[in-house]
Design a protein around this motif. Structure first.
Motif, mmCIF file in Angstrom:
data_model
loop_
_atom_site.group_PDB
_atom_site.id
_atom_site.type_symbol
_atom_site.label_atom_id
_atom_site.label_comp_id
_atom_site.label_asym_id
_atom_site.label_seq_id
_atom_site.Cartn_x
_atom_site.Cartn_y
_atom_site.Cartn_z
ATOM 1 N N CYS A 106 0.830 -1.210 0.000
ATOM 2 C CA CYS A 106 0.000 0.000 0.000
ATOM 3 C C CYS A 106 0.861 1.255 0.000
ATOM 4 O O CYS A 106 0.592 2.209 -0.742
ATOM 5 C CB CYS A 106 -0.937 -0.002 1.201
ATOM 6 S SG CYS A 106 -2.295 -1.173 1.009
ATOM 7 N N GLN A 107 1.905 1.258 0.847
ATOM 8 C CA GLN A 107 2.773 2.435 0.873
ATOM 9 C C GLN A 107 3.397 2.687 -0.495
ATOM 10 O O GLN A 107 3.417 3.813 -1.000
ATOM 11 C CB GLN A 107 3.886 2.239 1.911
ATOM 12 C CG GLN A 107 3.388 2.370 3.332
ATOM 13 C CD GLN A 107 4.528 2.217 4.320
ATOM 14 O OE1 GLN A 107 5.289 1.250 4.258
ATOM 15 N NE2 GLN A 107 4.638 3.167 5.232
ATOM 16 N N ASN A 110 0.921 4.020 -2.900
ATOM 17 C CA ASN A 110 0.639 5.440 -2.656
ATOM 18 C C ASN A 110 1.747 6.337 -3.199
ATOM 19 O O ASN A 110 1.487 7.429 -3.707
ATOM 20 C CB ASN A 110 0.405 5.686 -1.160
ATOM 21 C CG ASN A 110 -0.985 5.225 -0.728
ATOM 22 O OD1 ASN A 110 -1.954 5.348 -1.499
ATOM 23 N ND2 ASN A 110 -1.098 4.685 0.478
ATOM 24 N N LYS A 113 1.261 6.559 -6.909
ATOM 25 C CA LYS A 113 0.157 7.475 -7.222
ATOM 26 C C LYS A 113 0.611 8.929 -7.110
ATOM 27 O O LYS A 113 0.307 9.755 -7.972
ATOM 28 C CB LYS A 113 -1.022 7.237 -6.263
ATOM 29 C CG LYS A 113 -1.904 6.073 -6.690
ATOM 30 C CD LYS A 113 -3.336 6.243 -6.212
ATOM 31 C CE LYS A 113 -3.466 5.908 -4.737
ATOM 32 N NZ LYS A 113 -4.831 5.611 -4.307
ATOM 33 N N ALA A 114 1.356 9.191 -6.027
ATOM 34 C CA ALA A 114 1.814 10.568 -5.805
ATOM 35 C C ALA A 114 2.749 11.023 -6.922
ATOM 36 O O ALA A 114 2.860 12.217 -7.209
ATOM 37 C CB ALA A 114 2.516 10.668 -4.445
ATOM 38 N N ILE A 143 -2.750 -0.464 -8.163
ATOM 39 C CA ILE A 143 -3.356 0.745 -8.727
ATOM 40 C C ILE A 143 -3.639 0.602 -10.220
ATOM 41 O O ILE A 143 -3.928 1.580 -10.907
ATOM 42 C CB ILE A 143 -2.491 1.991 -8.459
ATOM 43 C CG1 ILE A 143 -1.093 1.840 -9.088
ATOM 44 C CG2 ILE A 143 -2.374 2.251 -6.960
ATOM 45 C CD1 ILE A 143 -0.284 3.130 -9.061
ATOM 46 N N ALA A 230 4.493 7.461 3.627
ATOM 47 C CA ALA A 230 3.294 7.082 2.856
ATOM 48 C C ALA A 230 2.302 6.326 3.732
ATOM 49 O O ALA A 230 2.683 5.608 4.668
ATOM 50 C CB ALA A 230 3.692 6.232 1.655
ATOM 51 N N ASP A 231 1.046 6.477 3.410
ATOM 52 C CA ASP A 231 -0.036 5.818 4.135
ATOM 53 C C ASP A 231 0.041 4.302 3.910
ATOM 54 O O ASP A 231 0.318 3.850 2.799
ATOM 55 C CB ASP A 231 -1.372 6.363 3.599
ATOM 56 C CG ASP A 231 -2.520 6.045 4.547
ATOM 57 O OD1 ASP A 231 -2.412 5.051 5.295
ATOM 58 O OD2 ASP A 231 -3.521 6.796 4.517
ATOM 59 N N SER A 233 -2.396 2.273 3.961
ATOM 60 C CA SER A 233 -3.534 1.644 3.289
ATOM 61 C C SER A 233 -3.771 2.345 1.953
ATOM 62 O O SER A 233 -3.510 3.545 1.808
ATOM 63 C CB SER A 233 -4.781 1.645 4.166
ATOM 64 O OG SER A 233 -5.217 2.964 4.319
ATOM 65 N N CYS A 234 -4.202 1.567 1.007
ATOM 66 C CA CYS A 234 -4.418 2.097 -0.334
ATOM 67 C C CYS A 234 -5.510 1.262 -0.976
ATOM 68 O O CYS A 234 -5.349 0.056 -1.154
ATOM 69 C CB CYS A 234 -3.129 1.985 -1.149
ATOM 70 S SG CYS A 234 -3.345 2.397 -2.894
#
Ligand code: WTA
Length: 636
Positions: A106-107, A110, A113-114, A143, A230-231, A233-234
């Motif tokens: 997930c990190q 993310n 994505k960023a 993703i 980074a979070d 969860s994604c």
């Protein structure tokens, strides 16, 4: 209940028959019972090999990483998903649990994505065998980005060709990699490649070797600081079953590499199903495939197949010879590996060494041994069976291809009786056909011909990236309404398949078809021989004659070479007949190999044909240095 997990021969036949009589029902039951779909399909299968077009589970929605990770969290959250064994045996192994894998994927997703990566974008991965490689693969899938993993042994120009072919937007690489005693500066290879790649705007760099690297401003970014914030969860991007999951390049016999496109739903179902059956994986097992994730074997049988089944999959960063030739066996003992999957070339290399490297270790955890990538010769099969399996672990000789996505023909261990060099029976759902030169299907047993597949299976590649016409010509033009594999095979009296090698390696001598593999098998039986490769060269009377390149063991080097030549030809005469005798035998220091260990017969053929001005690109070979040596000593 669908027969997801076959346990005996009777069951195999039942399941196989069902899979042929009603393929759609067969795969539908499996798909329904063993996977997580966000929406079910509208149709199980639509196909037309004349276009060619194939879709499985059309209309279904899913994300493969929810199948690989999320759905295991409740029951297997603390189970090791990835067991990482570093190159240096003194560095500690890492056990990454399903929970941790979830957070790390997930990190990573993310971060992607960023950086502006969105669904459908191609992302190139050029990494050593470190956990981040598997995590990056899964982060892309999370993703909906399409990963294109390029084996981190390829040169800058080979990397650039692959990046440009599918227009990757971003590359994930590392500063360097460890391979045995060597440290390789990967980042500078990437830098060189990117000079020719306009599509790549960002490069995420993972620290592995702490080497000196140049970071290009605006393009190169260290990954770790981004991951740290980074979070964990994604949400998974919901994909159509037929959305592309990855592109993976494979060399063609001509032209530039082919970017095979695999899609999501069918690939997942077949990778998981074949993994479960071919390795008879059960919940507590530790499974190890020694391939690199840069190849299809790593995609399907290190990452996706094992993880979809909630398995523990070992990732090994190093090489079988470091710190010594016992490394594989040391790892098997250390992690109590139950299933071990490797390539014949590795087996042959290790079989050359002293047995004490094997005998030092306790290999009693092993239950299944596998091979893949090329025909395994009898001598190597027996060495593997006797010394590694102690005649107690069935060997699954698995035949398949980058294009097929998953194992097609293979014994099911403890079910299909094995015979050396036979891949045995097709897996359920796979309908092989053998064809003669006129394209007629050879029915019945005890026949030999070109191997094709008559009916779609869920994990077949759907196209070649950007070149559907080439896909059609390469795979669907040789025989009407069939997928042509490029391989030859024999079906024996009981219906077992034996792959005889690429059909382009079949050599016709005085009107007789001779497969290279059986001749090489015969030669390799000679106690002084380490490895061999046979090619054809033009002959005035016979049409073609055979040229053998043979590498000797140390015991052979010290012997009279003319006597050895006679003994080898005697062996061939005994095993196959005088027709298969070698016209020329050149003893070589090594055989040119691809990075995945395949012998490059094309080069050997050209040398035998005295066509050395036109060898093509040899820079991507594992051992380019042997080529000149072979040319210098050629018997032409
Ligand atoms: C060969 C590797 C004999 C075959 C998964 C095939 C094999 C090509 C076997 C695909 C086997 C693979 N016995 N030959 N068990 N497995 N091959 O795309 O010629 O790297 O067409 O996929 O390897 O190689 P690829």
């Amino acid at each position: 209940m669908s027969n997801y997990h076959i346990k005996n021969l009777e069951e195999y036949w039942q399941v196989y028959r069902k899979s042929i009589q009603n393929p759609e029902q067969f795969w539908e039951e499996i798909a329904e019972e063993h996977f997580l779909w966000r929406k079910k399909w509208d149709s199980v299968l639509e196909w037309d090999f004349s276009k060619p077009e194939v879709s499985w589970f059309k209309g279904a929605k899913l994300n493969i990483t929810e199948n690989c990770i999320d759905r295991h969290l409740a029951t297997r959250g603390d189970k090791t998903a990835i067991l990482f064994e570093p190159n240096n045996p003194k560095e500690e192994a890492q056990h990454i649990t399903y929970k941790q894998l979830h957070a790390r994927v997930c990190q990573f997703a993310n971060v992607l994505k960023a950086q502006g990566v969105t669904k459908g974008d191609r992302v190139c991965l050029y990494l050593p065998m470190i956990p981040e490689l598997a995590i990056a693969v899964l982060a892309c899938a999370r993703i909906g980005a399409v990963h294109s993993v390029v084996f981190a042994g390829f040169s800058a120009s080979a990397l650039a060709t692959r990046i440009n072919d599918c227009d990757c937007k971003l590359i994930i690489c590392s500063d360097g990699s460890y391979r045995g005693a060597k440290t390789i500066d990967l980042k500078s290879i990437v830098d060189e490649a990117l000079e020719d790649c306009q599509s790549v705007s960002k490069s995420l760099v993972i620290k592995r070797t702490n080497g000196n690297v140049t970071m290009k401003e605006g393009r190169d970014i260290w990954l770790q600081p981004l991951l740290d914030v980074a979070d964990t969860s994604c949400p998974a991007t919901i994909m159509d079953a037929e959305d592309p999951l990855f592109v993976l390049y494979t060399s063609g016999s001509t032209g530039k590499p082919k970017g095979m496109v695999h899609t999501t739903g069918g690939y997942m179902v077949y990778a998981a199903y074949s993994f479960k059956n071919v390795f008879q994986y059960t919940e507590q097992d530790i499974y190890w495939c020694t391939a690199d994730i840069g190849w299809i074997t790593g995609h399907s049988y290190i990452v996706y197949g094992p993880l979809v089944n909630g398995a523990t999959t070992v990732m090994f960063e190093g090489v079988p010879s470091y710190p010594d030739f016992g490394r594989f066996w040391e790892i098997v003992e250390k992690h109590k590996v139950n299933q071990f999957y490797t390539a014949p070339t590795a087996i042959r290399a290790l079989a050359k060494e002293n047995l004490s490297f094997v005998e030092k270790y306790d290999l009693s955890s092993l239950k299944v041994l596998g091979t893949v990538g090329e025909p395994i010769n009898e001598e190597a099969w027996h060495w593997y069976n006797d010394n590694i399996g102690k005649k107690n672990s069935p060997i699954v000789d698995t035949w398949w291809q980058t294009e097929t996505g998953g194992i097609m023909i293979s014994p099911i261990p403890y079910t299909t009786p094995t015979i050396p060099t036979f891949a045995t029976f097709p897996l359920p759902g796979i309908q092989p056909a053998l064809l003669n030169e006129n394209g007629e299907e050879l029915k019945g047993n005890q026949v030999e011909g070109k191997l094709a597949i008559k009916f779609p299976w869920p994990s077949m590649a759907r196209t070649i990236y950007g070149n559907h016409q080439r896909y059609k010509e390469t795979y669907f033009s040789a025989f009407k309404n069939m997928y042509f594999t490029g391989d030859g095979a024999r079906r024996d009296a009981v219906g077992y398949y034996r792959i005889t090698g690429r059909v382009d390696d079949v050599i016709i001598v005085s009107g007789h078809n001779l497969g290279t593999a059986p001749i090489e098998d015969a030669i390799n039986e000679h106690p002084a021989v380490a490895e061999s490769a046979i090619v054809g060269f033009p002959h005035d009377i016979k049409g073609n004659a055979l040229y053998g390149y043979i590498t000797l063991k140390e015991t052979g080097e010290s012997r009279n070479h003319d006597n050895l030549r006679k003994e080898i030809n005697q062996l061939i005469t005994e095993r196959i007949g005088p027709i298969a005798k070698l016209e020329k035998i050149q003893f070589t220091l090594g055989l040119p190999k691809t990075r995945s260990g395949k012998i490059m017969r094309r080069i050997l053929r050209k040398i035998a044909e005295k066509d050395t001005n036109n060898l093509g690109d040899t820079s991507t070979l594992l051992n380019p240095e042997v080529v000149q040596n072979i040319i210098d000593n050629a018997l032409v």
